[in-house]
Design an enzyme around this catalytic site. Structure first.
Site, PDB file in Angstrom:
ATOM      1  N   CYS A 162      -6.464  12.824 -16.935  1.00  0.00           N
ATOM      2  CA  CYS A 162      -7.134  11.718 -16.260  1.00  0.00           C
ATOM      3  C   CYS A 162      -6.586  10.340 -16.640  1.00  0.00           C
ATOM      4  O   CYS A 162      -6.923   9.349 -15.998  1.00  0.00           O
ATOM      5  CB  CYS A 162      -8.630  11.744 -16.562  1.00  0.00           C
ATOM      6  SG  CYS A 162      -9.354  13.374 -16.414  1.00  0.00           S
ATOM      7  N   HIS A 294     -14.627   4.390 -17.998  1.00  0.00           N
ATOM      8  CA  HIS A 294     -14.179   5.724 -17.596  1.00  0.00           C
ATOM      9  C   HIS A 294     -15.319   6.417 -16.853  1.00  0.00           C
ATOM     10  O   HIS A 294     -15.092   7.037 -15.821  1.00  0.00           O
ATOM     11  CB  HIS A 294     -13.733   6.521 -18.812  1.00  0.00           C
ATOM     12  CG  HIS A 294     -13.104   7.827 -18.485  1.00  0.00           C
ATOM     13  ND1 HIS A 294     -11.984   7.941 -17.698  1.00  0.00           N
ATOM     14  CD2 HIS A 294     -13.449   9.107 -18.827  1.00  0.00           C
ATOM     15  CE1 HIS A 294     -11.653   9.222 -17.571  1.00  0.00           C
ATOM     16  NE2 HIS A 294     -12.529   9.945 -18.244  1.00  0.00           N
ATOM     17  N   GLU A 305     -18.729   6.729 -24.651  1.00  0.00           N
ATOM     18  CA  GLU A 305     -18.113   5.468 -24.227  1.00  0.00           C
ATOM     19  C   GLU A 305     -19.018   4.286 -24.550  1.00  0.00           C
ATOM     20  O   GLU A 305     -18.555   3.234 -25.015  1.00  0.00           O
ATOM     21  CB  GLU A 305     -17.803   5.510 -22.734  1.00  0.00           C
ATOM     22  CG  GLU A 305     -17.031   4.297 -22.241  1.00  0.00           C
ATOM     23  CD  GLU A 305     -16.451   4.464 -20.850  1.00  0.00           C
ATOM     24  OE1 GLU A 305     -15.617   3.621 -20.454  1.00  0.00           O
ATOM     25  OE2 GLU A 305     -16.814   5.438 -20.156  1.00  0.00           O
ATOM     26  N   LYS A 326     -16.010   5.435 -10.344  1.00  0.00           N
ATOM     27  CA  LYS A 326     -15.997   6.861  -9.984  1.00  0.00           C
ATOM     28  C   LYS A 326     -17.238   7.238  -9.195  1.00  0.00           C
ATOM     29  O   LYS A 326     -17.251   8.249  -8.496  1.00  0.00           O
ATOM     30  CB  LYS A 326     -15.896   7.719 -11.239  1.00  0.00           C
ATOM     31  CG  LYS A 326     -14.529   7.740 -11.901  1.00  0.00           C
ATOM     32  CD  LYS A 326     -14.499   8.737 -13.043  1.00  0.00           C
ATOM     33  CE  LYS A 326     -13.118   8.794 -13.701  1.00  0.00           C
ATOM     34  NZ  LYS A 326     -12.838   7.599 -14.519  1.00  0.00           N
ATOM     35  N   HIS A 331     -13.807  11.295  -9.092  1.00  0.00           N
ATOM     36  CA  HIS A 331     -12.830  11.434 -10.172  1.00  0.00           C
ATOM     37  C   HIS A 331     -11.558  12.034  -9.589  1.00  0.00           C
ATOM     38  O   HIS A 331     -11.451  13.243  -9.404  1.00  0.00           O
ATOM     39  CB  HIS A 331     -13.387  12.323 -11.273  1.00  0.00           C
ATOM     40  CG  HIS A 331     -12.639  12.226 -12.561  1.00  0.00           C
ATOM     41  ND1 HIS A 331     -11.294  11.902 -12.624  1.00  0.00           N
ATOM     42  CD2 HIS A 331     -13.029  12.388 -13.857  1.00  0.00           C
ATOM     43  CE1 HIS A 331     -10.902  11.886 -13.884  1.00  0.00           C
ATOM     44  NE2 HIS A 331     -11.940  12.177 -14.651  1.00  0.00           N
ATOM     45  N   PHE A 390      -8.937  14.598 -20.883  1.00  0.00           N
ATOM     46  CA  PHE A 390      -8.990  15.852 -21.618  1.00  0.00           C
ATOM     47  C   PHE A 390      -7.790  15.920 -22.567  1.00  0.00           C
ATOM     48  O   PHE A 390      -6.686  15.461 -22.252  1.00  0.00           O
ATOM     49  CB  PHE A 390      -8.926  17.037 -20.657  1.00  0.00           C
ATOM     50  CG  PHE A 390     -10.248  17.393 -20.019  1.00  0.00           C
ATOM     51  CD1 PHE A 390     -11.431  16.766 -20.378  1.00  0.00           C
ATOM     52  CD2 PHE A 390     -10.301  18.374 -19.050  1.00  0.00           C
ATOM     53  CE1 PHE A 390     -12.640  17.098 -19.795  1.00  0.00           C
ATOM     54  CE2 PHE A 390     -11.507  18.732 -18.456  1.00  0.00           C
ATOM     55  CZ  PHE A 390     -12.674  18.092 -18.829  1.00  0.00           C
TER      56      PHE A 390
END
Length: 407
Positions: A162, A294, A305, A326, A331, A390
């Site tokens: 990502c 994010h 976060e 998002k 995403h 990830f």
């Protein structure tokens, strides 16, 4: 003296539309592209996503070009064309020919892979299409952008899940600062709506079946999207020499690896990336006005976060405008961080913070100002865009309004 790097061109294609005008118009209005997937997700438990609306590749490519273009490569070329034109550059310009192109992707040519596996294992054919490898390889989008736009400088792909698009932007900035190139086309592209990939995401059990509600108490997970975001970066001197319109300065980048869990985010790793970006840009934490988070709406990401923002910004955290776009474009994996960087640049350029759409009630561990449901007009001189992938791969990019007085 370190060369300043500025943003002069933007291009996007996503669930919010096929142009940057569509993209920003929807973000400004808080309109979400998330909707039912219907036949795209047949045979899976994934019900919703953000798909590029009414997409017909024949409108963008000739019948001779299409056989070599996986869907993710199509998106990359379309967004790259728009970014180049937006920057006032044309194919054949010396600046374009000598430019770099760094394109991130999380998945590569999954559509091509899927069609190949269906042919071999479902239809029991004994031969694959002869163009399977060059069409489906992760670097295909970078190669196609190079060929379609006549870019013959350094061209390659970045793949870090990502964070791929953000890593591409950081790499482009460093190449300009080093003097290797004056212009870099950077961004990301992904097209994850294939049966196999949807089944894989289904197995992870992190995908929502209604919508994306970042930082909310009743959030149920992430929602997939597709598309591409591209930006033209230039040295300040090069942009000034040709009289280019400048959106903002890409003032700093911070990168870290959690070196920990493959999917669970680390507050320490996130905080290191944000602190590094501010240090690299020469910014104090209290100079930041806006954070493009994010913000995946997963149970693990949003509190982590938020905690990292508190750690880095201290008392100033409560003054930040924080949003997750998002909630509107989904995403889009390797393209998400590029789309979010575009949103951050436009927020600084227009002094308008997009909202976190679909917002209901904040989670008890998410206690910041998430700009719920309606955009906010405010002065945005400095912003950061957060991307956490990830594998614990983190990138934070710092954007400053332009012109700025050099420190």
């Amino acid at each position: 003296m370190t060369r300043r790097v500025v943003v002069t061109g933007l291009g996007s294609i996503s669930g919010l539309g096929t142009t940057v005008v569509d993209f920003w118009s929807s973000l400004s209005a808080g309109r979400s592209a998330i909707g039912p997937l219907a036949d795209i997700a047949k045979g899976t438990k994934i019900a919703v996503g953000a798909v590029v609306p009414n997409f017909s590749p024949e409108l963008f490519f000739s019948s001779e070009q299409l056989p070599l273009l996986d869907r993710f490569s199509q998106f990359a070329v379309i967004a790259a064309r728009e970014a180049l034109a937006d920057a006032g550059l044309t194919v054949g310009d010396d600046a374009v020919t000598r430019a770099a192109a760094i394109i991130g992707t999380g998945c590569g040519g999954k559509q091509t892979d899927e069609e190949t596996y269906a042919r071999l294992y479902k239809e029991q054919k004994d031969r694959a299409h002869p163009l399977t490898i060059p069409k489906g390889m992760p670097s295909a989008a970078a190669s196609m952008v190079s060929m379609h736009l006549g870019i013959s400088g350094p061209v390659f792909s970045v793949t870090s899940a990502c964070a791929s698009g953000a890593h591409a932007a950081a790499q482009g900035r460093m190449m300009i600062q080093s003097g290797l190139v004056d212009v870099a086309l950077v961004g990301g592209a992904d097209a994850p709506f294939t049966y196999g990939l949807l089944k894989a995401w289904e197995a992870l059990r992190v995908v929502s079946n209604d919508t994306c509600r970042p930082f909310c108490k009743d959030r149920t997970g992430m929602v997939l999207g597709e598309g591409s975001g591209m930006l033209v970066l230039e040295s300040e001197e090069h942009a000034a020499r040709r009289g280019a319109r400048i959106y903002a300065e890409l003032a700093g980048c911070g990168m870290s690896s959690d070196a920990g869990h493959i999917t669970r985010p680390s507050v320490n790793g996130i905080a290191r990336a944000m602190s590094s970006a501010l240090e690299n840009a020469g910014l104090a934490p209290d100079a930041v006005d806006y954070v493009n988070a994010h913000g995946t709406a997963t149970l693990a990401n949003d509190p982590a976060e938020t905690a990292a923002l508190h750690r880095v910004f201290g008392n100033h955290a409560s003054s930040l405008s924080v949003c997750s776009t998002k909630s509107m474009h989904g995403h889009a994996l390797g393209a998400s961080s590029a789309l979010e960087l575009i949103a951050t640049v436009l927020a600084v350029h227009n002094n308008l913070v997009p909202p976190t759409a679909n917002f209901t009630e904040p989670d008890e561990d998410c206690d910041l100002n998430y700009v719920p449901n309606q955009a906010r007009e405010q002065q945005v001189d400095v912003a950061i865009s957060n991307s956490f992938a990830f594998g614990g791969l983190n990138v934070v990019l710092a954007i400053k309004s332009f012109p700025q007085v050099s420190s």
